[in-house]
Design an enzyme around this catalytic site. Structure first.
Site, PDB file in Angstrom:
ATOM      1  N   SER A 126      -8.279  10.415  -5.467  1.00  0.00           N
ATOM      2  CA  SER A 126      -7.772  11.333  -4.447  1.00  0.00           C
ATOM      3  C   SER A 126      -7.961  12.775  -4.888  1.00  0.00           C
ATOM      4  O   SER A 126      -7.907  13.086  -6.091  1.00  0.00           O
ATOM      5  CB  SER A 126      -6.276  11.059  -4.264  1.00  0.00           C
ATOM      6  OG  SER A 126      -5.654  12.093  -3.545  1.00  0.00           O
ATOM      7  N   TYR A 151       2.664   8.987  -8.248  1.00  0.00           N
ATOM      8  CA  TYR A 151       1.508   8.507  -7.482  1.00  0.00           C
ATOM      9  C   TYR A 151       0.231   9.210  -7.955  1.00  0.00           C
ATOM     10  O   TYR A 151      -0.769   8.575  -8.289  1.00  0.00           O
ATOM     11  CB  TYR A 151       1.723   8.744  -5.977  1.00  0.00           C
ATOM     12  CG  TYR A 151       0.437   8.790  -5.200  1.00  0.00           C
ATOM     13  CD1 TYR A 151      -0.244   7.622  -4.882  1.00  0.00           C
ATOM     14  CD2 TYR A 151      -0.152  10.011  -4.832  1.00  0.00           C
ATOM     15  CE1 TYR A 151      -1.456   7.671  -4.200  1.00  0.00           C
ATOM     16  CE2 TYR A 151      -1.344  10.067  -4.158  1.00  0.00           C
ATOM     17  CZ  TYR A 151      -1.997   8.897  -3.841  1.00  0.00           C
ATOM     18  OH  TYR A 151      -3.197   8.950  -3.190  1.00  0.00           O
ATOM     19  N   LYS A 155      -3.375   7.966 -10.117  1.00  0.00           N
ATOM     20  CA  LYS A 155      -4.788   8.208  -9.767  1.00  0.00           C
ATOM     21  C   LYS A 155      -5.528   8.761 -10.991  1.00  0.00           C
ATOM     22  O   LYS A 155      -6.643   8.335 -11.314  1.00  0.00           O
ATOM     23  CB  LYS A 155      -4.890   9.171  -8.579  1.00  0.00           C
ATOM     24  CG  LYS A 155      -4.410   8.589  -7.258  1.00  0.00           C
ATOM     25  CD  LYS A 155      -5.256   7.401  -6.811  1.00  0.00           C
ATOM     26  CE  LYS A 155      -4.717   6.717  -5.576  1.00  0.00           C
ATOM     27  NZ  LYS A 155      -5.281   5.377  -5.353  1.00  0.00           N
TER      28      LYS A 155
HETATM   29  C1  UD1 Z   1      -0.983  13.535   0.808  1.00  0.00           C
HETATM   30  C2  UD1 Z   1      -0.602  13.470  -0.631  1.00  0.00           C
HETATM   31  C3  UD1 Z   1      -1.808  13.083  -1.421  1.00  0.00           C
HETATM   32  C4  UD1 Z   1      -2.346  11.763  -0.952  1.00  0.00           C
HETATM   33  C5  UD1 Z   1      -2.630  11.822   0.536  1.00  0.00           C
HETATM   34  C6  UD1 Z   1      -2.917  10.429   1.017  1.00  0.00           C
HETATM   35  C7  UD1 Z   1       1.226  15.083  -0.969  1.00  0.00           C
HETATM   36  C8  UD1 Z   1       1.620  16.370  -1.609  1.00  0.00           C
HETATM   37  N1  UD1 Z   1      -0.064  14.745  -1.085  1.00  0.00           N
HETATM   38  O1  UD1 Z   1      -1.938  14.583   0.969  1.00  0.00           O
HETATM   39  O2  UD1 Z   1      -1.453  13.004  -2.775  1.00  0.00           O
HETATM   40  O3  UD1 Z   1      -3.515  11.426  -1.652  1.00  0.00           O
HETATM   41  O4  UD1 Z   1      -1.487  12.309   1.243  1.00  0.00           O
HETATM   42  O5  UD1 Z   1      -3.262  10.443   2.349  1.00  0.00           O
HETATM   43  O6  UD1 Z   1       2.026  14.421  -0.362  1.00  0.00           O
HETATM   44  N2  UD1 Z   1       2.189  18.099   7.374  1.00  0.00           N
HETATM   45  C9  UD1 Z   1       3.045  18.642   8.309  1.00  0.00           C
HETATM   46  N3  UD1 Z   1       3.910  17.794   8.946  1.00  0.00           N
HETATM   47  C10 UD1 Z   1       3.947  16.454   8.703  1.00  0.00           C
HETATM   48  C11 UD1 Z   1       3.059  15.906   7.743  1.00  0.00           C
HETATM   49  C12 UD1 Z   1       2.195  16.767   7.098  1.00  0.00           C
HETATM   50  O7  UD1 Z   1       3.037  19.849   8.565  1.00  0.00           O
HETATM   51  O8  UD1 Z   1       4.771  15.754   9.314  1.00  0.00           O
HETATM   52  C13 UD1 Z   1       1.222  18.988   6.686  1.00  0.00           C
HETATM   53  C14 UD1 Z   1       1.402  19.015   5.173  1.00  0.00           C
HETATM   54  O9  UD1 Z   1       2.323  20.013   4.809  1.00  0.00           O
HETATM   55  C15 UD1 Z   1      -0.029  19.325   4.724  1.00  0.00           C
HETATM   56  C16 UD1 Z   1      -0.922  18.680   5.795  1.00  0.00           C
HETATM   57  O10 UD1 Z   1      -0.067  18.470   6.922  1.00  0.00           O
HETATM   58  O11 UD1 Z   1      -0.237  20.699   4.743  1.00  0.00           O
HETATM   59  C17 UD1 Z   1      -1.491  17.345   5.364  1.00  0.00           C
HETATM   60  O12 UD1 Z   1      -0.424  16.523   4.901  1.00  0.00           O
HETATM   61  P1  UD1 Z   1      -0.633  14.973   4.558  1.00  0.00           P
HETATM   62  O13 UD1 Z   1      -1.300  14.288   5.688  1.00  0.00           O
HETATM   63  O14 UD1 Z   1       0.670  14.429   4.105  1.00  0.00           O
HETATM   64  O15 UD1 Z   1      -1.698  14.989   3.368  1.00  0.00           O
HETATM   65  P2  UD1 Z   1      -1.633  15.748   1.959  1.00  0.00           P
HETATM   66  O16 UD1 Z   1      -0.305  16.289   1.679  1.00  0.00           O
HETATM   67  O17 UD1 Z   1      -2.785  16.680   1.927  1.00  0.00           O
END
Ligand code: UD1
Length: 340
Positions: A126, A151, A155
Site C-alpha cells: 500500500s 495495519y 504492510k
Molecule cells: C486508507 C488507509 C490506508 C489504506 C487504504 C486502504 C488511513 C490513514 N489510510 O487510505 O492505509 O491502505 O485506506 O484502502 O486510514 N475521507 C473523508 N470522509 C470519509 C472517508 C474518507 O473525507 O468518510 C477522506 C480521507 O480523509 C482521505 C480521503 O477521503 O483524505 C481518502 O480516504 P480513504 O478512502 O479512507 O483512504 P486513505 O486514507 O487514503
C-alpha cells in the site's frame, strides 16, 4: 497447459477483480478465502463474468495444514496474496489481531512455496508505506516512513519478509505492488466493494450516502495546504489495478524480472482532492450528495500520488480508465447491491 495462479483473498474487493482479469488474460485461477470479510457472492460473480467454474476452497491462510492441502491439490507456480485485514482504526485498537493474521498468513504462504517448490509471488502492499511523503509524486525510491498504524506496519513488515525470502531462496521471486486508492467496480456490476458495517474509505461512504444508507458524508478537514483545502489522493480504478497484477504475474512467469524482489507503485499519477471527487461523483451520476465538512481524521496524510513511470515502463501497464467512468461504476454497483 495454462499457467495456474493461486489467489488468496480472491473473494475480496481487489482479489475478485484480479481473478477476472487473470482468467480473461488466459490464466487458470484457484481462489481461496476464509470469508472473514467477504462471501460466496464474489466467487459467483467471478464465475458469472468469466463463464469459468473457478475452483474455490474456503481456507484460512493462518491454518498451515489446510493451506498445504491446497498446495498439494493444485499445481500453481504463482501466488497472489491479498488475504489480510485492512481496517486502520481497528488495527490500532487490536494490533495483535493484525500482526497475527497478516504476518502468519504470509509466512505460511512463503514457507509452503519453498517447501512445495513454487516460484512467483505478488504481495498487496500500500501507498501507506510512504506515510506523509517527503516528495511528490512518490517514486519507488521515495523513502518509507515509520508506520502510523499496526495495519501499515504489517504492510512494511511483509514487504521486508518478501525481500529477504526472495534474496535467500533460489527459485522464489517476488513483487510488491503498492496500491494507491482503489475505487469503482467491475462494469458488469457483478462484483465490487462490499464493506461490512460503516465504511472507512471515501468512495463506499459516498455511494452509501447517495443510496440513503448513510445520512451524510463527513469530509475530514478543509484546512489542508492544498488548492481547495481537502486531502489529495491518487484514485485508481479497480479494473486497472487488477490489470497491473496480470502484468506483474506475466513478468515473473516469463522471467522478465530484473531482481528477485521488485516494487511497483500502482496508481494513475494524478492527484484528486476529496472535494473534487465528491463534485465529480455528483456530476457524472446527476445527483446531489449530502455532505458536511468536519475536523481532520487522525492519521490522514495531506497529499499523496504516484509516479507511475516504473510500472508503465517495466510492466508495460498503465491506468486507462477515467475517474468519471470509475465513479459511474461505483454508483452502478451500489445501486445493484441496494436493489435501486
Ligand atoms: C486508507 C488507509 C490506508 C489504506 C487504504 C486502504 C488511513 C490513514 N489510510 O487510505 O492505509 O491502505 O485506506 O484502502 O486510514 N475521507 C473523508 N470522509 C470519509 C472517508 C474518507 O473525507 O468518510 C477522506 C480521507 O480523509 C482521505 C480521503 O477521503 O483524505 C481518502 O480516504 P480513504 O478512502 O479512507 O483512504 P486513505 O486514507 O487514503
Amino acid at each position: 497447459m495454462k499457467e495456474q495462479v493461486l489467489v488468496s483473498g480472491g473473494a475480496g474487493y481487489i482479489g475478485s477483480h484480479t481473478a477476472v482479469a487473470l482468467i480473461e488474460a488466459g490464466y487458470d485461477v484457484v481462489i481461496i478465502d476464509n470469508f472473514s470479510n467477504s462471501d460466496m457472492g464474489a466467487v459467483e460473480g467471478v464465475r458469472k463474468i468469466t463463464g469459468v467454474e473457478v475452483p474455490f476452497e474456503q481456507v484460512d491462510c493462518c491454518d498451515k495444514e489446510a493451506l498445504r492441502a491446497v498446495f498439494k491439490k493444485y499445481p500453481f507456480k504463482s501466488v497472489i496474496h491479498f488475504a489480510a485485514y485492512k481496517a486502520v482504526g481497528e488495527s490500532v485498537a487490536d494490533p495483535l489481531k493484525y500482526y497475527s493474521n497478516n504476518l502468519n498468513s504470509f509466512v505460511n504462504i512463503l514457507e509452503l512455496m519453498k517447501e512445495e517448490g513454487r516460484n512467483n509471488v505478488l504481495f498487496s502492499s500500500s501507498a501507506t508505506v510512504y506515510g506523509e511523503p517527503v516528495e511528490l509524486p512518490v517514486t519507488e525510491q521515495t523513502p518509507r516512513q515509520p508506520a502510523t498504524s499496526p495495519y501499515g506496519n504489517t504492510k512494511q513488515m511483509c514487504e521486508d519478509i518478501l525481500r529477504d525470502t526472495a534474496a535467500a531462496y533460489e527459485g522464489i521471486k517476488g513483487i510488491a505492488l503498492r496500491y494507491f486508492n482503489p475505487i469503482g467496480a467491475h462494469p458488469s456490476a457483478l462484483i465490487g466493494e462490499l464493506p461490512r458495517g460503516v465504511p472507512n474509505n471515501l468512495v463506499p461512504f459516498i455511494t452509501q450516502t447517495a443510496a440513503g444508507v448513510r445520512e451524510c458524508l463527513s469530509i475530514f478537514g478543509d484546512d489542508y495546504n492544498t488548492p481547495d483545502g481537502t486531502c489529495i489522493r491518487d484514485y485508481i480504478d479497480v479494473v486497472d489495478l487488477a490489470g497491473a497484477h496480470v502484468a506483474a504475474i506475466a513478468r515473473l512467469v516469463e522471467g522478465k524480472n530484473k531482481e528477485s524482489y521488485e516494487i511497483f507503485n500502482v496508481g494513475t499519477g494524478n492527484g484528486t482532492s476529496v472535494m473534487e471527487l465528491v463534485t465529480a461523483f455528483e456530476r457524472v451520476n446527476e445527483l446531489k450528495l449530502n455532505y458536511k465538512i468536519v475536523g481532520r481524521r487522525s492519521g490522514d496524510v495531506e497529499s499523496v500520488w504516484a509516479d507511475t513511470a516504473l510500472a508503465n515502463d517495466e510492466l508495460g501497464w498503465k491506468a486507462v480508465r477515467s475517474t468519471d467512468e470509475t465513479l459511474q461504476s461505483a454508483w452502478a454497483w451500489e445501486k445493484k447491491v441496494r436493489g435501486l
